[in-house]
Design a protein around this motif. Structure first.
Motif, PDB file in Angstrom:
ATOM      1  N   ALA A   1      -0.978   3.443   5.034  1.00 51.70           N
ATOM      2  CA  ALA A   1      -2.569   4.354   4.887  1.00 51.70           C
ATOM      3  C   ALA A   1      -3.548   2.282   4.932  1.00 51.70           C
ATOM      4  N   GLY A   2      -2.796   1.542   4.390  1.00 54.00           N
ATOM      5  CA  GLY A   2      -3.697   0.305   4.872  1.00 54.00           C
ATOM      6  C   GLY A   2      -4.385  -0.452   3.335  1.00 54.00           C
ATOM      7  N   LEU A   3      -3.811  -1.578   2.901  1.00 50.62           N
ATOM      8  CA  LEU A   3      -4.575  -2.547   2.099  1.00 50.62           C
ATOM      9  C   LEU A   3      -6.097  -2.187   1.716  1.00 50.62           C
ATOM     10  N   LYS A   4      -6.959  -2.672   3.099  1.00 48.96           N
ATOM     11  CA  LYS A   4      -8.359  -1.906   3.102  1.00 48.96           C
ATOM     12  C   LYS A   4      -8.735  -0.908   2.829  1.00 48.96           C
TER      13      LYS A   4
ATOM     14  N   PHE B   1      -2.432   4.433  -2.647  1.00 48.62           N
ATOM     15  CA  PHE B   1      -2.230   2.618  -3.905  1.00 48.62           C
ATOM     16  C   PHE B   1      -0.881   2.896  -2.966  1.00 48.62           C
ATOM     17  N   ALA B   2       0.430   3.930  -3.200  1.00 53.82           N
ATOM     18  CA  ALA B   2       1.773   4.250  -2.806  1.00 53.82           C
ATOM     19  C   ALA B   2       1.900   4.182  -0.956  1.00 53.82           C
ATOM     20  N   MET B   3       0.370   4.839  -0.398  1.00 50.95           N
ATOM     21  CA  MET B   3       0.715   4.726   1.322  1.00 50.95           C
ATOM     22  C   MET B   3       0.413   3.569   1.587  1.00 50.95           C
ATOM     23  N   SER B   4       0.287   2.546   0.707  1.00 51.74           N
ATOM     24  CA  SER B   4      -0.762   1.307   1.538  1.00 51.74           C
ATOM     25  C   SER B   4       0.357   0.186   0.857  1.00 51.74           C
ATOM     26  N   THR B   5       1.786   0.578   0.183  1.00 51.59           N
ATOM     27  CA  THR B   5       2.360  -0.468  -0.816  1.00 51.59           C
ATOM     28  C   THR B   5       4.043   0.031  -0.379  1.00 51.59           C
ATOM     29  N   ILE B   6       4.467   0.603  -1.055  1.00 54.50           N
ATOM     30  CA  ILE B   6       5.844   1.124  -0.290  1.00 54.50           C
ATOM     31  C   ILE B   6       6.226   2.107   0.107  1.00 54.50           C
ATOM     32  N   LEU B   7       5.318   2.942   1.203  1.00 55.16           N
ATOM     33  CA  LEU B   7       6.066   3.878   1.526  1.00 55.16           C
ATOM     34  C   LEU B   7       6.013   3.402   3.338  1.00 55.16           C
TER      35      LEU B   7
END
Length: 501
Positions: free
Chosen positions: A271-274, A446-452
């Motif tokens: 999802a992008g950290l941005k 948050f999950a889609m930007s980090t662990i996924l």
């Protein structure tokens, strides 16, 4: 070992360690600025541009991504074959570079000013959908032209793998500051200033001004390099057919492993950290803040690059460079998941998450040179491997094959990502910082930007572990290539003298 074999072995080692430079200081500097031009833009904000300025429905975005990826397969094959069959007095790649830096620049400018033509329209406006679809398809085709000619041009500029590594490292070092970071930092600050009403202008104006400025500057840098660039690695006189290009690829094990790795990594959903920084933590400049220590560390990583290349195999460096960032994201996800989903969840706390991401970013930058240089030089090795095995170079089809599989797989990720965001409550019509309102949607982002992203890219490490170009293979390959090129040059010189007489 016979005297002849011993000389050949020494010749192979020299090919890998020679300090001979084919590219002068001026041309080297222009290549560095050309490399900067590829990232001197705000393309990493294009997703936010679609959400916040162009305002295109997420279902439409998903459809465009799907169509665009299918189109990309078609234009890749056509452009790859066209490049391989191109022979001009200016070279094989130079005409395409000039074309990209001209009309390509105008098209990318148009993409940023498009909202001016659709003022006040809603997110499901069909004309807006069609316009963005056409622009996206043209941008994709031009990007393919740049990618194919860029990779091929570097391999044609110098036959020395040592010099290629030097040029790549130098380019990545400067690109990391001027290209990747400077526009990104400035854009993040401007977005926060507009959102906080400190800067009295519209978000649309910020995107248009920054988009047009960076595209124009990048186009000028690319044009200057394309005029000066010189190809030194001779192409075969015969133009390989599409089938010959396919055959060359099928017998190129290094390339097949590279392509398979990219294919598997393309299934990664991110999802992008941005988006997390902006929609959950509420500040676009957090991306800049967490990167400050890493910006200091990353240049120093180039100091040990040559040592690392001598000490470790390409395989080892390739694996470490690609997986280290994802591994570091695991503890960050664990910290953010403390206290579960809710207003008091750690993933909502700037005081905790900013230091966590800052530490992760710093440790990630320790291997930055390996992550950026090794994959590019690995592809150059694969193109040289093709010439070694087949007697001709097929840079166009080689580069296309490398990216084609990944683009097919990326279709899944590009279609699924917008739909997942919509399912978790991402509201495209809401204002800045209000796209996610429930704790469930915030945690999902948050999950889609980090662990996924890490979890969905793990399989891509398997082909890297099977990479087969070791030190001995490289020495033999570059020794024999040097001998062949020298013999071909002598034959062509003799033929030219005979014609003159």
């Amino acid at each position: 070992m016979s005297e002849e074999n011993e000389r050949s072995e020494q010749h192979g080692v020299k090919a890998l360690s020679s300090k001979t430079r084919y590219v002068g200081p001026g041309a080297s500097l222009l290549y560095v600025f050309y490399d900067v031009s590829k990232t001197f833009n705000i393309e990493n904000y294009v997703e936010r541009f679609i959400y916040d300025v162009l305002k295109l429905d997420l279902t439409y975005v998903s459809i465009i991504n799907g169509i665009n990826t299918i189109w990309d397969v078609v234009d890749d094959i056509f452009i790859g074959g066209l490049v391989d069959r191109t022979r001009t007095r200016f070279g094989k790649f130079k005409p395409f570079l000039v074309f990209f830096s001209g009309p390509g620049t105008l098209l990318f400018i148009l993409s940023w000013i498009l909202p001016l033509f659709f003022q006040g329209t809603d997110s499901r406006n069909m004309y807006k959908f069609i316009a963005w679809l056409i622009i996206s398809m043209l941008k994709e085709a031009l990007t393919t032209v740049r990618d194919v000619t860029d990779q091929g041009m570097l391999a044609a500029m110098t036959p020395s793998p040592v010099e290629r590594t030097r040029l790549i490292a130098l380019a990545e070092l400067l690109s990391g500051f001027l290209g990747d970071n400077l526009p990104k930092i400035l854009m993040g600050v401007l977005i926060d200033l507009v959102n906080g009403q400190v800067l009295k202008t519209s978000m649309q104006s910020v995107y248009i001004i920054m988009g047009v400025f960076t595209v124009t500057a990048g186009g000028i840098m690319a044009f200057c390099f394309s005029v000066k660039a010189k190809e030194r690695v001779m192409q075969s006189v015969e133009k390989p057919s599409i089938m010959e290009g396919v055959k060359a690829i099928m017998h190129n094990r290094p390339l097949l492993l590279i392509a398979l790795s990219e294919f598997l990594s393309a299934f990664s959903i991110d999802a992008g950290l941005k988006n997390y920084y902006m929609d959950v933590l509420g500040n676009a400049s957090i991306e800049t803040i967490v990167g400050i220590p890493g910006a200091v560390v990353s240049p120093s990583s180039y100091a040990y690059l040559n040592w690392a290349r001598k000490r470790f195999s390409t395989k080892t460096l390739w694996v470490v460079g690609s997986m280290w960032g994802g591994l570091l994201m695991v503890p960050v996800f664990g910290i953010g998941s403390l206290r579960g989903i809710g207003k008091n969840g750690i993933y909502n706390k700037k005081a905790v998450m900013i230091p966590a991401f800052m530490l992760r970013e710093t440790l990630w930058m320790v291997v930055w040179s390996i992550r950026t240089v090794i994959p590019r030089e690995t592809l150059n090795e694969a193109m040289d491997y093709c010439e070694w095995k087949n007697g001709y170079r097929t840079e166009g089809m080689t580069i296309v094959a490398k990216s084609l599989a990944s683009k097919l797989a990326k279709t899944v990720a590009n279609i699924v990502k917008p739909l997942l965001l919509k399912k978790f409550g991402y509201d495209i019509d809401a204002g800045f910082g209000q796209h996610v309102t429930t704790e469930k949607s915030k945690y999902a982002l948050f999950a889609m930007s980090t662990i996924l992203p890490f979890a969905t890219s793990l399989l891509s490490v398997i082909p890297k572990l099977m990479y087969n170009v070791d030190r001995n293979t490289m020495e033999t390959m570059y020794r024999e290539l040097a001998e062949r090129r020298s013999a071909t040059t002598k034959e062509m010189d003799m033929a030219q003298k005979a014609d003159e007489n």
